[in-house]
Motif scaffolding. Structure first.
Motif, PDB file in Angstrom:
ATOM      1  N   SER A  42      89.667  46.214  64.983  1.00  0.00           N
ATOM      2  CA  SER A  42      90.851  45.815  65.973  1.00  0.00           C
ATOM      3  C   SER A  42      90.377  45.528  67.389  1.00  0.00           C
ATOM      4  O   SER A  42      90.842  44.704  68.159  1.00  0.00           O
ATOM      5  CB  SER A  42      91.946  46.408  65.728  1.00  0.00           C
ATOM      6  N   LEU A 183      93.584  40.947  60.602  1.00  0.00           N
ATOM      7  CA  LEU A 183      93.632  39.615  60.451  1.00  0.00           C
ATOM      8  C   LEU A 183      94.498  39.056  59.341  1.00  0.00           C
ATOM      9  O   LEU A 183      94.939  37.773  59.136  1.00  0.00           O
ATOM     10  CB  LEU A 183      92.247  38.936  60.369  1.00  0.00           C
ATOM     11  N   TYR A 207      88.741  29.420  63.785  1.00  0.00           N
ATOM     12  CA  TYR A 207      88.967  30.684  62.746  1.00  0.00           C
ATOM     13  C   TYR A 207      88.480  31.730  63.017  1.00  0.00           C
ATOM     14  O   TYR A 207      87.261  31.719  63.885  1.00  0.00           O
ATOM     15  CB  TYR A 207      88.477  30.015  61.093  1.00  0.00           C
ATOM     16  N   GLU A 208      88.840  33.107  62.609  1.00  0.00           N
ATOM     17  CA  GLU A 208      87.921  34.036  63.116  1.00  0.00           C
ATOM     18  C   GLU A 208      87.242  34.273  61.691  1.00  0.00           C
ATOM     19  O   GLU A 208      87.724  34.005  60.357  1.00  0.00           O
ATOM     20  CB  GLU A 208      88.814  35.559  62.884  1.00  0.00           C
ATOM     21  N   TYR A 324      89.747  33.439  58.527  1.00  0.00           N
ATOM     22  CA  TYR A 324      91.020  33.940  58.993  1.00  0.00           C
ATOM     23  C   TYR A 324      91.607  33.145  60.081  1.00  0.00           C
ATOM     24  O   TYR A 324      90.965  32.693  60.880  1.00  0.00           O
ATOM     25  CB  TYR A 324      91.126  35.204  59.156  1.00  0.00           C
ATOM     26  N   ASP A 325      92.800  32.647  59.805  1.00  0.00           N
ATOM     27  CA  ASP A 325      93.287  31.774  61.122  1.00  0.00           C
ATOM     28  C   ASP A 325      93.512  32.551  62.273  1.00  0.00           C
ATOM     29  O   ASP A 325      93.750  33.865  62.085  1.00  0.00           O
ATOM     30  CB  ASP A 325      94.711  31.426  60.477  1.00  0.00           C
ATOM     31  N   MET A 326      93.275  31.744  63.382  1.00  0.00           N
ATOM     32  CA  MET A 326      93.316  32.592  64.654  1.00  0.00           C
ATOM     33  C   MET A 326      94.776  32.944  64.974  1.00  0.00           C
ATOM     34  O   MET A 326      95.592  32.403  64.496  1.00  0.00           O
ATOM     35  CB  MET A 326      92.722  31.647  65.636  1.00  0.00           C
ATOM     36  N   ASP A 327      94.782  33.649  65.959  1.00  0.00           N
ATOM     37  CA  ASP A 327      96.338  34.000  66.332  1.00  0.00           C
ATOM     38  C   ASP A 327      96.796  33.379  67.602  1.00  0.00           C
ATOM     39  O   ASP A 327      95.815  33.418  68.535  1.00  0.00           O
ATOM     40  CB  ASP A 327      96.121  35.826  66.938  1.00  0.00           C
ATOM     41  N   TYR A 328      97.630  32.832  67.221  1.00  0.00           N
ATOM     42  CA  TYR A 328      98.112  31.947  68.338  1.00  0.00           C
ATOM     43  C   TYR A 328      99.223  32.412  69.472  1.00  0.00           C
ATOM     44  O   TYR A 328      99.473  31.889  70.197  1.00  0.00           O
ATOM     45  CB  TYR A 328      98.996  30.619  67.783  1.00  0.00           C
ATOM     46  N   GLU A 329      99.532  33.555  69.197  1.00  0.00           N
ATOM     47  CA  GLU A 329     100.189  34.430  69.966  1.00  0.00           C
ATOM     48  C   GLU A 329      99.465  35.148  71.133  1.00  0.00           C
ATOM     49  O   GLU A 329      98.207  35.180  71.070  1.00  0.00           O
ATOM     50  CB  GLU A 329     101.076  35.461  69.340  1.00  0.00           C
ATOM     51  N   TYR A 333      95.169  31.603  73.236  1.00  0.00           N
ATOM     52  CA  TYR A 333      95.082  30.458  72.800  1.00  0.00           C
ATOM     53  C   TYR A 333      95.470  29.571  74.018  1.00  0.00           C
ATOM     54  O   TYR A 333      94.672  28.366  74.180  1.00  0.00           O
ATOM     55  CB  TYR A 333      95.986  30.331  71.373  1.00  0.00           C
TER      56      TYR A 333
END
Length: 359
Positions: A42, A183, A207-208, A324-329, A333
């Protein structure tokens, strides 16, 4: 009163300072660390920096006892016995799938077209996995460079979830314990099988990426998202290779896509003798048993080398990756989106050059 050009020069100056500041605070070294806990991982994700993990002992002579999944000890017979159906394999003349091709210099035919640089997708061929392994494996006395035909299993469509390859999922984890809590579940799982003749051109993904090498090695050349400031990006038409049997053997045509908009692509080859680093390139070779964590948005170019099966016989390069989808929060981003808009605005104000870079 300032002009548009004055404004753009100010933007470029600040963008260049941003790029320099980032690299001042982040060393161009990718660490190799033990397999992480969820807490360790993390922290790496929060920093958004690539890192290599030693997942299992992949060195020559190591036993299978310490290998966590059956896939870590695959043999050619395993793959040939498990994958019964024919599989889709990419075909190119130079191992340059999904890459820019110079139609004026390359030995391909694009009759009647006046384009120079075009983004070209590979041709494809359906073949048995046994035939693919045979074609990719180095053999003593063979000249691997003979013939204008390079094969690479690189469908990248979550192919481990397709009927042809789904049997292999039993030999791999659905997810990694340290990644699941950080993730979530992967969006895609892929297997890659190739040799040293195939490379992946410079690009970036939303993507991660966890990339595990099972045989051979992969060399990643990486640039941080902030290096968008000076990446030589140009708008290009798109097309695809068409394979044919010519009078002297294998040959390729390039067929341009009709009625499609040009796309932006990075016109950069770090293997070229004329290569000039546009940012601060990080380079790392991921060996058998190692995994690369590649954060979303990082530019990367990939080359590979063949390896060995456990019995010492030559093997192609085999790897699996989990997207893994990236974090948009949060702010990462939106800040990258702002960076992209500023780069595009400055380029447009300075005359619309497609390859302009900070000086």
């Amino acid at each position: 009163m300032t002009t548009l050009r004055d404004d753009s020069e100010l933007i470029w100056s600040n963008l260049k300072t941003l790029q320099d500041d980032y690299h001042d605070y982040n060393l161009p070294v990718i660490p190799a660390l033990p397999a992480p806990t969820a807490l360790d991982f993390s922290k790496h994700v929060v920093r958004g920096l690539p890192v290599v993990y030693d997942i299992y002992a992949g060195t020559e002579g190591s036993t299978t006892a310490g290998r966590p999944w059956r896939a870590c000890s695959w043999t050619a017979d395993d793959l040939q016995g498990k994958v019964k159906d024919v599989v889709e394999v990419a075909l190119t003349p130079h191992g340059n799938a999904d890459a820019l091709v110079d139609l004026q210099l390359d030995d391909v035919c694009a009759a009647g077209k006046d384009e120079d640089r075009v983004f070209v997708q590979p041709a494809s061929q359906m073949m048995k996995i046994s035939d693919l392994l045979h074609e990719l494996t180095p053999r003593p006395g063979d000249d691997e460079e003979v013939g204008a035909l390079v094969r690479y299993l690189q469908s990248q469509n979550s192919n481990l979830d397709t009927p042809e390859f789904s049997i292999l999922r039993k030999d791999l984890p659905d997810n990694f314990d340290f990644a699941a809590a950080v993730l979530g579940e992967p969006d895609a799982r892929n297997i890659w099988i190739g040799n040293h003749r195939s490379v992946t051109s410079v690009h970036r993904d939303p993507y991660e990426n966890l990339y595990l090498v099972l045989r051979g090695s992969k060399t990643f050349r990486l640039w941080a998202p902030v290096d968008e400031v000076s990446m030589p990006t140009r708008m290009v038409k798109t097309g695809r290779y068409v394979h044919r049997q010519g009078p002297e053997g294998d040959a390729f045509d390039v067929v341009l896509d009709d009625d499609t908009d040009a796309i932006p692509w990075v016109d950069l080859d770090p293997l070229s003798p004329d290569f000039v680093d546009p940012g601060s390139m990080r380079s790392v070779t991921v060996m058998q048993g190692q995994m690369l964590y590649l954060p979303s948005g990082w530019y990367h170019h990939v080359s590979q080398e063949c390896g060995q099966w456990d019995d010492g016989c030559p093997a192609p390069c085999i790897a699996v990756n989990y997207w893994y989808d990236m974090d948009y929060e949060g702010e990462r981003y939106v800040m990258r989106q702002l960076l992209g808009r500023l780069v595009a605005a400055a380029r447009g104000q300075l005359g619309g050059s497609q390859t302009i870079a900070c000086k």
